[in-house]
Design an enzyme around this catalytic site. Sequence first.
Site, PDB file in Angstrom:
ATOM      1  N   ARG A   1      34.415  32.897  43.857  1.00  0.00           N
ATOM      2  CA  ARG A   1      35.747  32.954  44.499  1.00  0.00           C
ATOM      3  C   ARG A   1      36.105  31.614  45.141  1.00  0.00           C
ATOM      4  NH1 ARG A   1      37.200  38.544  45.749  1.00  0.00           N
ATOM      5  NH2 ARG A   1      38.698  37.719  47.214  1.00  0.00           N
TER       6      ARG A   1
ATOM      7  N   TYR B   1      26.417  39.863  37.672  1.00  0.00           N
ATOM      8  CA  TYR B   1      26.823  38.883  36.649  1.00  0.00           C
ATOM      9  C   TYR B   1      26.581  37.477  37.182  1.00  0.00           C
ATOM     10  CZ  TYR B   1      31.288  39.163  39.297  1.00  0.00           C
ATOM     11  OH  TYR B   1      32.246  39.197  40.281  1.00  0.00           O
TER      12      TYR B   1
HETATM   13  C1  LIG Z   1      33.684  43.266  46.214  1.00  0.00           C
HETATM   14  C2  LIG Z   1      34.983  42.955  45.565  1.00  0.00           C
HETATM   15  C3  LIG Z   1      34.939  42.501  44.279  1.00  0.00           C
HETATM   16  C4  LIG Z   1      36.130  42.205  43.627  1.00  0.00           C
HETATM   17  N1  LIG Z   1      36.046  41.761  42.363  1.00  0.00           N
HETATM   18  C5  LIG Z   1      37.182  41.466  41.710  1.00  0.00           C
HETATM   19  C6  LIG Z   1      37.124  40.956  40.378  1.00  0.00           C
HETATM   20  O1  LIG Z   1      36.050  40.807  39.809  1.00  0.00           O
HETATM   21  N2  LIG Z   1      38.295  40.633  39.760  1.00  0.00           N
HETATM   22  C7  LIG Z   1      39.497  40.791  40.385  1.00  0.00           C
HETATM   23  O2  LIG Z   1      40.541  40.498  39.764  1.00  0.00           O
HETATM   24  N3  LIG Z   1      39.597  41.259  41.655  1.00  0.00           N
HETATM   25  C8  LIG Z   1      38.468  41.588  42.335  1.00  0.00           C
HETATM   26  N4  LIG Z   1      38.539  42.036  43.609  1.00  0.00           N
HETATM   27  C9  LIG Z   1      39.858  42.188  44.270  1.00  0.00           C
HETATM   28  C10 LIG Z   1      40.390  40.867  44.790  1.00  0.00           C
HETATM   29  O3  LIG Z   1      39.431  40.230  45.599  1.00  0.00           O
HETATM   30  C11 LIG Z   1      41.673  41.065  45.610  1.00  0.00           C
HETATM   31  O4  LIG Z   1      42.491  42.001  44.974  1.00  0.00           O
HETATM   32  C12 LIG Z   1      42.410  39.731  45.719  1.00  0.00           C
HETATM   33  O5  LIG Z   1      41.640  38.824  46.469  1.00  0.00           O
HETATM   34  C13 LIG Z   1      43.782  39.920  46.364  1.00  0.00           C
HETATM   35  O6  LIG Z   1      44.391  38.662  46.510  1.00  0.00           O
HETATM   36  P1  LIG Z   1      45.575  38.463  47.548  1.00  0.00           P
HETATM   37  O7  LIG Z   1      45.970  37.023  47.423  1.00  0.00           O
HETATM   38  O8  LIG Z   1      46.594  39.506  47.379  1.00  0.00           O
HETATM   39  O9  LIG Z   1      44.919  38.742  48.965  1.00  0.00           O
HETATM   40  P2  LIG Z   1      43.749  37.972  49.716  1.00  0.00           P
HETATM   41  O10 LIG Z   1      42.833  37.311  48.745  1.00  0.00           O
HETATM   42  O11 LIG Z   1      43.179  38.938  50.680  1.00  0.00           O
HETATM   43  O12 LIG Z   1      44.495  36.808  50.523  1.00  0.00           O
HETATM   44  C14 LIG Z   1      45.304  37.075  51.647  1.00  0.00           C
HETATM   45  C15 LIG Z   1      45.453  35.779  52.442  1.00  0.00           C
HETATM   46  O13 LIG Z   1      46.405  36.016  53.482  1.00  0.00           O
HETATM   47  C16 LIG Z   1      45.896  35.520  54.706  1.00  0.00           C
HETATM   48  N5  LIG Z   1      46.491  36.323  55.774  1.00  0.00           N
HETATM   49  C17 LIG Z   1      46.254  37.618  56.063  1.00  0.00           C
HETATM   50  N6  LIG Z   1      46.986  38.018  57.115  1.00  0.00           N
HETATM   51  C18 LIG Z   1      47.707  36.951  57.501  1.00  0.00           C
HETATM   52  C19 LIG Z   1      48.654  36.734  58.540  1.00  0.00           C
HETATM   53  N7  LIG Z   1      48.990  37.706  59.378  1.00  0.00           N
HETATM   54  N8  LIG Z   1      49.211  35.498  58.662  1.00  0.00           N
HETATM   55  C20 LIG Z   1      48.890  34.490  57.788  1.00  0.00           C
HETATM   56  N9  LIG Z   1      47.980  34.642  56.801  1.00  0.00           N
HETATM   57  C21 LIG Z   1      47.407  35.854  56.650  1.00  0.00           C
HETATM   58  C22 LIG Z   1      44.390  35.700  54.575  1.00  0.00           C
HETATM   59  O14 LIG Z   1      43.687  34.854  55.482  1.00  0.00           O
HETATM   60  C23 LIG Z   1      44.166  35.347  53.118  1.00  0.00           C
HETATM   61  O15 LIG Z   1      43.996  33.956  52.942  1.00  0.00           O
HETATM   62  C24 LIG Z   1      37.375  42.351  44.292  1.00  0.00           C
HETATM   63  C25 LIG Z   1      37.411  42.799  45.603  1.00  0.00           C
HETATM   64  C26 LIG Z   1      36.226  43.112  46.237  1.00  0.00           C
HETATM   65  C27 LIG Z   1      36.280  43.613  47.640  1.00  0.00           C
END
Ligand SMILES: Cc1cc2nc3c(=O)[nH]c(=O)nc-3n(C[C@H](O)[C@H](O)[C@H](O)COP(=O)(O)OP(=O)(O)OC[C@H]3O[C@@H](n4cnc5c(N)ncnc54)[C@H](O)[C@@H]3O)c2cc1C
Length: 390
Positions: free
Chosen positions: A106, A209
């Site tokens: 990641r 993996y």
């Molecule tokens: C164990 C595990 C394994 C996974 N494996 C996979 C995989 O193999 N493949 C896959 O596609 N997905 C996988 N996922 C899912 C994936 O990690 C998430 O769906 C993805 O990271 C979502 O991305 P996002 O950008 O929406 O949110 P996030 O990655 O959570 O990013 C949100 C961002 O917003 C910021 N933020 C939050 N609140 C605030 C605020 N109030 N003000 C300013 N900033 C804020 C945070 O700090 C963060 O940087 C996995 C999840 C888990 C838990």
Amino acid sequence: MDLNGLKIRILGAGIGGLTAAIALRQRGGDVAILEQAEAITEVGAGLQVSPNGVAVLRALGLEDQLASRAVRAEAVELRDYAGGKLVARLDLGLMPEDARYYFVHRADLIDLLAGAARDAGVKVRLLQKVAEVVPGSSPVARMANGAEAKAQLIIGADGLHSKSRSALNGTVAPFFTRQVAWRATVPNTMDHGPVAQVHMGPRRHIVTYPLRGGALVNMVAVQERQSWVEEGWHIADDPNKLRARFADFGGQARAVLNAVSDVRQWGLFRHPVAPIWQKDNVALLGDAAHPTLPFMAQGAVMAMEDAWVLGDALAKAPDINTGLAQYQQRRQDRVARVVDAASGNAWKYHLSFTPVRMAAHFGLRAASILAPGRMMGQFDWIYRHDVTTD
Ligand SMILES: Cc1cc2nc3c(=O)[nH]c(=O)nc-3n(C[C@H](O)[C@H](O)[C@H](O)COP(=O)(O)OP(=O)(O)OC[C@H]3O[C@@H](n4cnc5c(N)ncnc54)[C@H](O)[C@@H]3O)c2cc1C
């Protein structure tokens, strides 16, 4: 609609927020990201990027960078927990050559996206914790420190505990799925090949993996359990307790468990897909709109697909809110189907009644030998969907 100079503020520099920033900046938007953390960093864990996510990175000109930092996956193997015997193999090589599947750290994916965003001219503002989002013709994000960010378009990519989602949908409590997960990365001393292995046991499974040229192995272990554990995924646990819970697992799962020295634990909660993704110049994206359980490895990939479609829908629409409505309309059904598929997947790995488990494994083994193409084909609707050529 011409996005040139459109003032866009994206809340959250996760995988979804960074991908959206690149997509919108490439179309001319004036894009800044507001991120609560003091640095754009990620935890030590792996991510599977399936071909539908790779298609987005390719369209953004980033596939080569991904390939240079990731391990190209050859197969997904389902294995019995006890001795590690192969039950079924999904040969990813049966997909066309351009349908590539990668395992990536990641931190490496975030680093790649953050670099590409900055190179494209996206401004990244750190230590900006958003407390409130107010939709309107000039939407506003209010920071916890009292500052305000005004824009023509605000995109809430602020993850699982999104302030933007509650601004559009109110707050709905998630429910505990009675499943607890652990994650760890370990040195690849067990010679783990370029495959994802799912080790299936009664009421538990482990996915492993390789990462970083095969130097590391990523592990996620899941157990059904009655008692509640917190949803954040930074809670340290004792590796010996993890080993005790999976004491009957053999094969490579055993070798990976034995190598764990640092492990984090969290509870798996199910959140409904947000009914409202956009309103008055504010849109949601990624986990902010549709958190998903990890059993299809699609959460980050769906966030990338969202990011592309958002840029495309805005560019094709006559105005912002028509573009946002078309974005939700193009994404909602697909995302809901993927979220449902992920929610329904765990029990298939966790069959606890031995005769049922053996019969299911026999069926899977027969299908993977007799009709490997058909077995792989059941995932075409996810992996072979390319939002960039839709
Ligand atoms: C164990 C595990 C394994 C996974 N494996 C996979 C995989 O193999 N493949 C896959 O596609 N997905 C996988 N996922 C899912 C994936 O990690 C998430 O769906 C993805 O990271 C979502 O991305 P996002 O950008 O929406 O949110 P996030 O990655 O959570 O990013 C949100 C961002 O917003 C910021 N933020 C939050 N609140 C605030 C605020 N109030 N003000 C300013 N900033 C804020 C945070 O700090 C963060 O940087 C996995 C999840 C888990 C838990």
